[in-house]
Design a protein around this motif. Sequence first.
Motif, PDB file in Angstrom:
ATOM      1  N   TYR A 201       1.318 -27.805   5.863  1.00  0.00           N
ATOM      2  CA  TYR A 201       1.731 -29.180   6.043  1.00  0.00           C
ATOM      3  C   TYR A 201       2.170 -29.514   7.295  1.00  0.00           C
ATOM      4  O   TYR A 201       2.929 -28.686   8.090  1.00  0.00           O
ATOM      5  CB  TYR A 201       3.078 -29.667   5.210  1.00  0.00           C
ATOM      6  CG  TYR A 201       3.623 -30.947   4.986  1.00  0.00           C
ATOM      7  CD1 TYR A 201       3.102 -31.918   4.126  1.00  0.00           C
ATOM      8  CD2 TYR A 201       4.648 -31.122   5.788  1.00  0.00           C
ATOM      9  CE1 TYR A 201       3.255 -33.416   4.409  1.00  0.00           C
ATOM     10  CE2 TYR A 201       5.278 -32.843   5.686  1.00  0.00           C
ATOM     11  CZ  TYR A 201       4.508 -33.697   4.979  1.00  0.00           C
ATOM     12  OH  TYR A 201       4.886 -34.947   4.959  1.00  0.00           O
ATOM     13  N   ASP A 204       6.822 -30.487  10.574  1.00  0.00           N
ATOM     14  CA  ASP A 204       7.883 -29.484  10.262  1.00  0.00           C
ATOM     15  C   ASP A 204       9.199 -29.944   9.967  1.00  0.00           C
ATOM     16  O   ASP A 204       9.755 -29.436   9.501  1.00  0.00           O
ATOM     17  CB  ASP A 204       7.881 -28.552  11.481  1.00  0.00           C
ATOM     18  CG  ASP A 204       6.571 -27.539  11.629  1.00  0.00           C
ATOM     19  OD1 ASP A 204       5.975 -27.418  10.740  1.00  0.00           O
ATOM     20  OD2 ASP A 204       6.331 -27.092  12.723  1.00  0.00           O
ATOM     21  N   ALA A 207       9.235 -30.652   6.397  1.00  0.00           N
ATOM     22  CA  ALA A 207       9.264 -29.571   5.550  1.00  0.00           C
ATOM     23  C   ALA A 207      10.447 -28.915   5.614  1.00  0.00           C
ATOM     24  O   ALA A 207      10.870 -28.200   4.608  1.00  0.00           O
ATOM     25  CB  ALA A 207       8.176 -28.700   6.146  1.00  0.00           C
ATOM     26  N   ALA A 213      11.010 -23.975   3.007  1.00  0.00           N
ATOM     27  CA  ALA A 213      10.410 -24.030   4.299  1.00  0.00           C
ATOM     28  C   ALA A 213      10.337 -22.765   4.991  1.00  0.00           C
ATOM     29  O   ALA A 213      11.390 -21.964   4.991  1.00  0.00           O
ATOM     30  CB  ALA A 213      11.167 -25.309   5.002  1.00  0.00           C
ATOM     31  N   HIS A 218       4.284 -23.451  10.302  1.00  0.00           N
ATOM     32  CA  HIS A 218       4.247 -24.593   9.457  1.00  0.00           C
ATOM     33  C   HIS A 218       4.272 -24.020   7.910  1.00  0.00           C
ATOM     34  O   HIS A 218       3.941 -22.610   7.843  1.00  0.00           O
ATOM     35  CB  HIS A 218       2.791 -25.371   9.320  1.00  0.00           C
ATOM     36  CG  HIS A 218       2.361 -26.185  10.782  1.00  0.00           C
ATOM     37  ND1 HIS A 218       3.477 -26.926  11.170  1.00  0.00           N
ATOM     38  CD2 HIS A 218       1.328 -26.264  11.170  1.00  0.00           C
ATOM     39  CE1 HIS A 218       2.796 -27.355  12.436  1.00  0.00           C
ATOM     40  NE2 HIS A 218       1.674 -27.161  12.092  1.00  0.00           N
ATOM     41  N   THR A 219       4.836 -24.828   6.923  1.00  0.00           N
ATOM     42  CA  THR A 219       4.974 -24.384   5.505  1.00  0.00           C
ATOM     43  C   THR A 219       3.782 -24.867   4.764  1.00  0.00           C
ATOM     44  O   THR A 219       3.091 -25.572   5.187  1.00  0.00           O
ATOM     45  CB  THR A 219       6.038 -25.172   5.170  1.00  0.00           C
ATOM     46  OG1 THR A 219       7.014 -24.611   6.013  1.00  0.00           O
ATOM     47  CG2 THR A 219       6.525 -24.669   3.573  1.00  0.00           C
ATOM     48  N   LEU A 224       5.116 -26.950  -0.827  1.00  0.00           N
ATOM     49  CA  LEU A 224       5.834 -28.142  -0.780  1.00  0.00           C
ATOM     50  C   LEU A 224       5.683 -29.372  -1.876  1.00  0.00           C
ATOM     51  O   LEU A 224       6.672 -29.729  -2.490  1.00  0.00           O
ATOM     52  CB  LEU A 224       5.882 -28.916   0.406  1.00  0.00           C
ATOM     53  CG  LEU A 224       6.219 -28.272   1.867  1.00  0.00           C
ATOM     54  CD1 LEU A 224       5.870 -28.921   3.187  1.00  0.00           C
ATOM     55  CD2 LEU A 224       7.867 -27.834   1.849  1.00  0.00           C
TER      56      LEU A 224
END
Length: 329
Positions: A201, A204, A207, A213, A218-219, A224
């Motif tokens: 995703y 940030d 997230a 997270a 990035h997650t 998510l």
Amino acid sequence: MAKSLDFWYDGTMNFEKIEAAYELMLENIQLLQNQLTTNIYDAMIEQNMAYINSERTDKTILKNNANLKKMALSKEEWRRVYQFLFIKANQTEPLQYNHQFTPDSIGFILSFIMDSLLSEEQLEILEIGSGTGNLANTLLNNSQKKLDYLGIELDDLLIDLSASMAEVMGADLHFVQGDAVRPQLLKPSDVIFSDLPVGYYPDDRIASRFSLAAKEGHTYAHHLLMAQSIKYLKSGGYAIFLAPNNLLTSAQSSLLKHWLKAEAQLIAMVSLPETLFGKKELAKSIFVFQKQDEEKQEAFVYPLKSLQDPEILRHFSQSFKKWASENAK
């Protein structure tokens, strides 16, 4: 009682009629694509509008649409026509991988799992990332339940495609456009489905609002989306995801599992044949979660090695129905 998985061939469908309808639709779409100098997907939307409103003056398009209406296709026959059109379109203008439609074989299994888990005759369902709407129509056409369906999708092209197709088919489907990771004003659902888009995703800041997270970088977007989905479930409701095989062993899996302890429990996992996905690294499994409560139950774990062998499918369906009758609430 849920259907078994012996119903994959629908003897009521006329495949010669489906082929004839496909040829008429394809001719109209290609005519519109040339007239409007646009891509095949926008031309498909224009054809859907022309079919519904009869507003095109082109004689061939009007004649083909008149013949299509005389065919009186069923919803399932229409769904098959659109599948063939997407396969044809994908040969020259491929959709990105996360936008590909969920295969029928998987859609039938998801419908079977839902019908086996829930005894209610009417269900409110939400699909996260509804895409072209193929999974939605597979569920509505094959479930034994009456479904109140809502799909949420970010991509405006896919929203226009799925909504216009539903109107042509006379399908009772509703779609909203939006980023499903961000909070939405949605009523709680009995079941949530998602063929989860896989990747990171990009935002940030958004997230970081989630307990799962990533601390750096990035997650995973699919993590998510899972977390947001559970928020839209009724107490005791089910989330049925198509997710990467390594969902519980990937680099960020410890964050996901920590979140799961508080929010949901994994009640079933069905691995699917890797050959179905073309590449081993793209393979997915079906994960079924239930919104967390105090009572733990034995998880159903099943390696489904073929989606073509009737005996394997029969054994799976019998095993799942037996487990569901003993464990599902």
